[in-house]
Design a protein around this motif. Structure first.
Motif, short mmCIF file in Angstrom:
data_model
loop_
_atom_site.label_atom_id
_atom_site.label_comp_id
_atom_site.label_asym_id
_atom_site.label_seq_id
_atom_site.Cartn_x
_atom_site.Cartn_y
_atom_site.Cartn_z
N PHE A 19 116.14 99.54 14.28
CA PHE A 19 114.85 100.23 14.20
C PHE A 19 115.03 101.62 13.60
O PHE A 19 114.10 102.18 13.03
CB PHE A 19 114.18 100.34 15.58
CG PHE A 19 112.79 100.91 15.49
CD1 PHE A 19 111.74 100.13 15.05
CD2 PHE A 19 112.54 102.23 15.84
CE1 PHE A 19 110.46 100.66 14.95
CE2 PHE A 19 111.27 102.76 15.74
CZ PHE A 19 110.22 101.97 15.30
N CYS A 20 116.24 102.14 13.69
CA CYS A 20 116.53 103.43 13.06
C CYS A 20 116.37 103.33 11.56
O CYS A 20 116.18 104.33 10.88
CB CYS A 20 117.93 103.90 13.41
SG CYS A 20 119.22 102.84 12.73
N ALA A 26 111.85 102.08 4.87
CA ALA A 26 111.04 101.54 5.97
C ALA A 26 109.86 102.46 6.27
O ALA A 26 109.98 103.68 6.18
CB ALA A 26 111.91 101.38 7.21
N ALA A 27 108.76 101.85 6.65
CA ALA A 27 107.55 102.61 6.96
C ALA A 27 107.77 103.60 8.10
O ALA A 27 107.21 104.69 8.09
CB ALA A 27 106.40 101.65 7.30
N GLY A 79 106.76 104.77 0.33
CA GLY A 79 107.25 106.15 0.34
C GLY A 79 107.79 106.62 -0.98
O GLY A 79 108.62 107.52 -1.03
N ARG A 80 107.36 106.02 -2.07
CA ARG A 80 107.88 106.38 -3.39
C ARG A 80 106.73 106.72 -4.34
O ARG A 80 106.52 106.06 -5.33
CB ARG A 80 108.68 105.22 -3.98
CG ARG A 80 109.87 104.75 -3.16
CD ARG A 80 111.04 105.73 -3.29
NE ARG A 80 112.29 105.20 -2.83
CZ ARG A 80 112.71 105.25 -1.59
NH1 ARG A 80 111.95 105.72 -0.66
NH2 ARG A 80 113.90 104.79 -1.26
N PHE A 81 105.98 107.75 -4.04
CA PHE A 81 104.86 108.16 -4.87
C PHE A 81 105.27 109.40 -5.65
O PHE A 81 104.76 110.49 -5.43
CB PHE A 81 103.62 108.40 -4.00
CG PHE A 81 103.17 107.14 -3.31
CD1 PHE A 81 102.26 106.30 -3.92
CD2 PHE A 81 103.69 106.78 -2.08
CE1 PHE A 81 101.86 105.13 -3.31
CE2 PHE A 81 103.30 105.61 -1.46
CZ PHE A 81 102.37 104.78 -2.07
N ASN A 82 106.22 109.22 -6.56
CA ASN A 82 106.82 110.34 -7.28
C ASN A 82 107.43 109.85 -8.57
O ASN A 82 107.44 108.67 -8.85
CB ASN A 82 107.89 111.00 -6.39
CG ASN A 82 109.03 110.04 -6.10
OD1 ASN A 82 109.92 109.85 -6.93
ND2 ASN A 82 109.02 109.41 -4.93
N ALA A 83 107.94 110.77 -9.35
CA ALA A 83 108.59 110.42 -10.61
C ALA A 83 110.10 110.55 -10.45
O ALA A 83 110.71 111.52 -10.89
CB ALA A 83 108.07 111.30 -11.74
N HIS A 84 110.72 109.60 -9.80
CA HIS A 84 112.18 109.50 -9.71
C HIS A 84 112.85 110.58 -8.86
O HIS A 84 113.88 111.13 -9.25
CB HIS A 84 112.81 109.45 -11.10
CG HIS A 84 112.22 108.39 -11.96
ND1 HIS A 84 112.38 107.06 -11.70
CD2 HIS A 84 111.43 108.48 -13.05
CE1 HIS A 84 111.72 106.36 -12.60
NE2 HIS A 84 111.13 107.20 -13.43
N SER A 107 115.01 109.65 -0.24
CA SER A 107 114.21 109.91 -1.45
C SER A 107 112.76 109.46 -1.30
O SER A 107 112.03 109.41 -2.28
CB SER A 107 114.87 109.27 -2.67
OG SER A 107 114.92 107.87 -2.55
N HIS A 108 112.34 109.16 -0.08
CA HIS A 108 110.90 108.97 0.16
C HIS A 108 110.24 110.28 -0.26
O HIS A 108 110.65 111.36 0.18
CB HIS A 108 110.60 108.75 1.65
CG HIS A 108 110.86 107.37 2.13
ND1 HIS A 108 109.92 106.38 2.07
CD2 HIS A 108 111.94 106.82 2.72
CE1 HIS A 108 110.41 105.28 2.59
NE2 HIS A 108 111.63 105.52 2.98
N CYS A 109 109.24 110.22 -1.11
CA CYS A 109 108.67 111.46 -1.64
C CYS A 109 107.26 111.22 -2.17
O CYS A 109 107.00 110.19 -2.80
CB CYS A 109 109.57 111.96 -2.77
SG CYS A 109 108.99 113.44 -3.58
#
Length: 185
Positions: A19-20, A26-27, A79-84, A107-109
């Motif tokens: 769960f970690c 992971a959400a 969690g990846r709403f970014n440009a790299h 890198s979730h961003c």
């Protein structure tokens, strides 16, 4: 043909229920965070956008909406709403002696952009809710990586807010021990 004359009794022990979500997109990491949560923001003047970035504030805001937000959502990005952001995250991890596999959750961003000051300037913000950083042990002891951590002002254990859970668990279960019975007890 190999003839095996020995029988070994091995007990399987799972120390984590996963769960970690260590090293997984992971959400739970996106929602609750893991490690350090960071928000950075800046206002970039219109002149800089035009001269340095060779574009307009309006174009960058539209691009961010279409690519980073809409495109990522349509792709089902977690969690990846970014440009790299992962490229930068990996580069910093390698430079500072981190476990590069931590890039997966770190890198979730989310990158947000909006026009401010009557549409002239660009406000940009970056939210990273789960950056994991080690400052002792492992690759952090290498000369170049240690120097980078010193440069960032984060080398060594924190005297104000020591965590130590990972170190305590490694000491308790002694990962380097060849005596597996210590782990099971």
């Amino acid at each position: 043909m190999l003839d095996c004359k020995y029988t070994y009794a091995i007990e399987l022990l799972g120390a984590s229920g996963n769960f970690c979500s260590d090293k997984k997109a992971a959400a739970v990491n996106w929602i609750e965070g893991r490690g350090k949560s960071v928000v950075c923001e800046a206002v970039i003047k219109e002149e800089v956008v035009k001269k340095v970035l060779k574009t307009s504030v309006e174009s960058l805001v539209e691009l961010n909406m279409l690519k980073n937000l809409t495109g990522s959502a349509m792709a089902g990005a977690l969690g990846r709403f970014n440009a790299h952001a992962s490229n930068i995250d990996s580069a910093i991890y390698l430079a500072t002696g981190q476990d590069p596999a931590q890039n997966v959750e770190s890198s979730h961003c989310m990158t947000m952009m909006e026009a401010v000051n009557d549409g002239k300037d660009l406000h940009i913000s970056v939210t990273m809710p789960c950056i994991e950083v080690g400052t002792v042990g492992g690759g952090t002891q290498l000369a170049s990586q240690s120097a980078c951590l010193n440069l960032l002002g984060v080398k060594g254990a924190s005297k104000e807010t020591p965590a130590g859970q990972l170190v305590k668990s490694h000491m308790k279960y002694n990962r380097s021990s060849k005596d597996v019975s210590k782990v099971a007890s």
